[in-house]
Design an enzyme around this catalytic site. Structure first.
Site, PDB file in Angstrom:
ATOM      1  CB  CYS A  58      -0.911  -0.035   1.231  1.00  0.00           C
ATOM      2  SG  CYS A  58      -1.783   1.495   1.584  1.00  0.00           S
ATOM      3  CB  CYS A 109       0.336   1.700   4.117  1.00  0.00           C
ATOM      4  SG  CYS A 109      -1.402   1.194   4.043  1.00  0.00           S
TER       5      CYS A 109
END
Length: 145
Positions: free
Chosen positions: A69, A72
């Site tokens: 991600c 993230c």
């Protein structure tokens, strides 16, 4: 007699009893001798999550994330920075959704990053999407009063 707080060690995940007024004195874990209130972020597994969030007397902010991600990865240093700012007030932890699939399912994680704030083992707030440390701090202040 002082008020004792249960504080999870971000290194070995063991709970420690610490006098509230000593949190700013750099207490060490009784089990692994790691620093308890230095602003370290604990990495939790499925098995560790319930005890860490449920037994802590400090609010616990958990970041649900994944290695693939992009947002993230962008938020990771911001989350770490916020953890240092809130040391001794809020415990910070991360849960890798790829490895801790039971915890992710249990909390209905649909998008990442997702932050969940726990108090006494109960979810009190949730926020999805990457945030800068300043945004995260403002959000925590709103949630914690």
């Amino acid at each position: 007699m002082s008020d004792l707080l249960h504080v999870g060690c971000p290194h070995c995940k063991k709970m420690n009893r610490v006098p509230a007024q000593r949190l700013s004195d750099g207490p060490k874990c009784g089990a692994c001798k790691g620093a308890l209130a230095e602003g370290a972020v604990a990495e939790l597994s499925d098995a560790e999550m319930p005890g860490y969030t449920g037994k802590s007397d400090l609010p616990v902010l958990v970041d649900f994330w994944a290695s693939w991600c992009g947002p993230c990865k962008t938020m990771a240093p911001e989350f770490q920075s916020a953890a240092k700012s809130w040391r001794g007030q809020v415990a910070f932890a991360k849960v890798n959704t790829e490895q801790a699939q039971q915890a992710s399912a249990r909390f209905g994680i649909r998008s990442i990053p997702t932050l969940i704030l726990f108090r006494n083992g109960k979810e009190i707030a949730r926020q999805s999407g990457a945030m800068q440390a300043s945004q995260l701090t403002a959000w925590l202040r709103t949630q914690l009063g």
